[in-house]
Design a protein around this motif. Structure first.
Motif, PDB file in Angstrom:
ATOM      1  N   TRP A  69       0.893  -1.225   0.007  1.00 33.64           N
ATOM      2  CA  TRP A  69      -0.170   0.151   0.090  1.00 33.64           C
ATOM      3  C   TRP A  69       0.869   1.054   0.069  1.00 33.64           C
ATOM      4  N   ASP A  70       0.400   2.268  -0.261  1.00 30.99           N
ATOM      5  CA  ASP A  70       0.977   3.803  -0.330  1.00 30.99           C
ATOM      6  C   ASP A  70       1.280   4.225   1.040  1.00 30.99           C
ATOM      7  N   LEU A  71       2.506   4.237   1.336  1.00 32.58           N
ATOM      8  CA  LEU A  71       2.886   4.852   2.593  1.00 32.58           C
ATOM      9  C   LEU A  71       3.096   6.244   2.721  1.00 32.58           C
ATOM     10  N   ARG A  72       2.896   6.974   1.609  1.00 32.04           N
ATOM     11  CA  ARG A  72       3.315   8.459   1.501  1.00 32.04           C
ATOM     12  C   ARG A  72       2.610   8.941   2.532  1.00 32.04           C
ATOM     13  N   PRO A  73       1.209   8.989   2.781  1.00 33.46           N
ATOM     14  CA  PRO A  73       0.196   9.603   4.075  1.00 33.46           C
ATOM     15  C   PRO A  73       1.074   9.351   5.111  1.00 33.46           C
ATOM     16  N   VAL A  74       1.764   8.301   5.460  1.00 33.85           N
ATOM     17  CA  VAL A  74       2.260   8.189   6.798  1.00 33.85           C
ATOM     18  C   VAL A  74       3.490   9.163   7.209  1.00 33.85           C
ATOM     19  N   PHE A  75       4.288   9.390   6.015  1.00 30.23           N
ATOM     20  CA  PHE A  75       5.271  10.259   6.166  1.00 30.23           C
ATOM     21  C   PHE A  75       4.632  11.640   6.033  1.00 30.23           C
ATOM     22  N   ARG A  76       3.513  11.941   5.333  1.00 25.64           N
ATOM     23  CA  ARG A  76       3.030  13.420   5.491  1.00 25.64           C
ATOM     24  C   ARG A  76       2.480  13.854   6.877  1.00 25.64           C
ATOM     25  N   ALA A  77       1.987  12.884   7.405  1.00 25.05           N
ATOM     26  CA  ALA A  77       1.104  12.988   8.663  1.00 25.05           C
ATOM     27  C   ALA A  77       2.287  13.362   9.832  1.00 25.05           C
ATOM     28  N   HIS A  78       3.460  12.590   9.795  1.00 21.52           N
ATOM     29  CA  HIS A  78       4.554  12.707  10.659  1.00 21.52           C
ATOM     30  C   HIS A  78       5.337  13.801  10.481  1.00 21.52           C
ATOM     31  N   GLY A  79       5.271  14.572   9.183  1.00 20.16           N
ATOM     32  CA  GLY A  79       6.017  15.594   8.765  1.00 20.16           C
ATOM     33  C   GLY A  79       7.491  15.121   8.103  1.00 20.16           C
ATOM     34  N   LEU A  80       7.649  14.030   7.701  1.00 15.29           N
ATOM     35  CA  LEU A  80       8.790  13.406   7.079  1.00 15.29           C
ATOM     36  C   LEU A  80       8.800  13.340   5.589  1.00 15.29           C
ATOM     37  N   ASP A  81       7.877  13.839   4.995  1.00 23.57           N
ATOM     38  CA  ASP A  81       7.511  13.414   3.644  1.00 23.57           C
ATOM     39  C   ASP A  81       8.574  14.749   2.777  1.00 23.57           C
ATOM     40  N   ARG A  82       8.724  15.581   3.504  1.00 18.53           N
ATOM     41  CA  ARG A  82       9.591  16.609   2.700  1.00 18.53           C
ATOM     42  C   ARG A  82      10.881  16.329   2.533  1.00 18.53           C
ATOM     43  N   TYR A  83      11.248  15.302   3.373  1.00 21.63           N
ATOM     44  CA  TYR A  83      12.813  14.999   3.278  1.00 21.63           C
ATOM     45  C   TYR A  83      13.095  13.991   2.222  1.00 21.63           C
ATOM     46  N   VAL A  84      11.860  13.296   1.824  1.00 21.40           N
ATOM     47  CA  VAL A  84      12.095  12.086   0.852  1.00 21.40           C
ATOM     48  C   VAL A  84      12.138  12.491  -0.640  1.00 21.40           C
ATOM     49  N   ASP A  85      13.046  12.265  -1.463  1.00 18.50           N
ATOM     50  CA  ASP A  85      12.828  12.403  -2.925  1.00 18.50           C
ATOM     51  C   ASP A  85      12.457  11.552  -3.651  1.00 18.50           C
ATOM     52  N   ALA A  86      12.153  10.270  -3.381  1.00 15.33           N
ATOM     53  CA  ALA A  86      11.555   9.174  -4.111  1.00 15.33           C
ATOM     54  C   ALA A  86      11.051   8.082  -3.083  1.00 15.33           C
ATOM     55  N   TYR A  87      10.151   7.562  -3.504  1.00 12.07           N
ATOM     56  CA  TYR A  87       9.401   6.252  -2.902  1.00 12.07           C
ATOM     57  C   TYR A  87       9.571   5.193  -4.039  1.00 12.07           C
ATOM     58  N   VAL A  88      10.086   4.190  -3.505  1.00 13.68           N
ATOM     59  CA  VAL A  88      10.087   3.020  -4.404  1.00 13.68           C
ATOM     60  C   VAL A  88       9.526   1.706  -3.714  1.00 13.68           C
ATOM     61  N   LEU A  89       8.300   1.495  -4.138  1.00 15.23           N
ATOM     62  CA  LEU A  89       7.387   0.528  -3.395  1.00 15.23           C
ATOM     63  C   LEU A  89       7.179  -0.612  -4.009  1.00 15.23           C
ATOM     64  N   SER A  90       7.311  -1.899  -3.472  1.00 15.67           N
ATOM     65  CA  SER A  90       7.477  -3.013  -4.210  1.00 15.67           C
ATOM     66  C   SER A  90       6.032  -3.448  -4.901  1.00 15.67           C
TER      67      SER A  90
END
Length: 229
Positions: free
Chosen positions: A138-159
């Protein structure tokens, strides 16, 4: 090093306890269990390995063995594998198996490790590209956004989006390409020696952390910064 790849579960974030997972799902549906029944059911779910990101199954039922091996290759397989494990445990309402699965995808079910923001922020300040490479359904981006960490991630590669699971080197190759970094100048950080260790076959350096509870691993990610000096 020009880039760092991070695993998700057990590396940057930790899933809630099985007891909290079950309690949250029950509360969301208005279902109740007595204290002893709640504790016993949580223990049974943990032994079954039904919580994604939690303890692995004590035993994978024969009828689930095939889907378990490829569970992270699609959203459908991931749900089938974990709800299949959950269904080994009797719950007050059969619909709760899907409720439990849905809950584990919510930001509230995850906590970042205490030093995650510090380490990711420092990497960003240093101009080091950051990628997240995860075996997940599943798409974990909302988890990173909710905890304020998405701004540090340049790419997500999800199986599940690529139909490839770690340790397949192709998933790490996709991440390096997304960040524009050569494997020899990329560090992979994870908690699973088999899955995350697959990056070494591509030529990446690899560093392992212990997937401890959040309260027991306060500074497990900070050594990554020393490795890049």
């Amino acid at each position: 090093m020009t880039a760092v790849l991070f695993d998700f579960s057990g590396t940057l974030f930790r899933i809630e306890s099985t007891h909290a997972w079950l309690s949250g799902a029950l509360a969301g549906t208005g279902t109740t269990l007595s204290g002893p029944d709640l504790a016993a059911t949580a223990r049974a779910l943990e032994e079954a390995g039904a919580l994604p990101g939690g303890a692995p199954p004590a035993r994978v039922p024969e009828e689930l063995a095939g889907v378990w091996e490829v569970r992270d290759e699609s959203a459908q397989l991931h749900r089938a594998a974990y709800t299949g494990l959950s269904r080994q445990v009797r719950l007050p309402d059969p619909g709760l198996h899907d409720v439990l699965y849905d809950r584990h995808m919510t930001p509230d079910a995850w906590s970042p490790y205490p030093d995650a923001a510090e380490v990711l922020g420092t990497l960003s300040e240093r101009g080091i590209a950051v990628g997240v490479v995860s075996n997940i359904g599943w798409d974990l981006r909302p988890v990173f956004r909710a905890h304020g960490l998405d701004r540090y991630v340049d790419a997500y590669v999800l199986s599940y989006q690529h139909g490839i699971q770690k340790p397949d080197r192709r998933l790490f190759s996709t991440a390096c390409a997304a960040l524009g970094s050569e494997p020899g100048r990329t560090l992979m950080v994870g908690d699973d020696r088999r899955a995350d260790g697959g990056a070494a076959a591509l030529g990446c350096a690899v560093h392992f952390v212990d997937p401890l509870p959040v309260s027991e691993r306060v500074s497990g990610l900070r050594p990554v910064l020393d490795l890049l000096r």
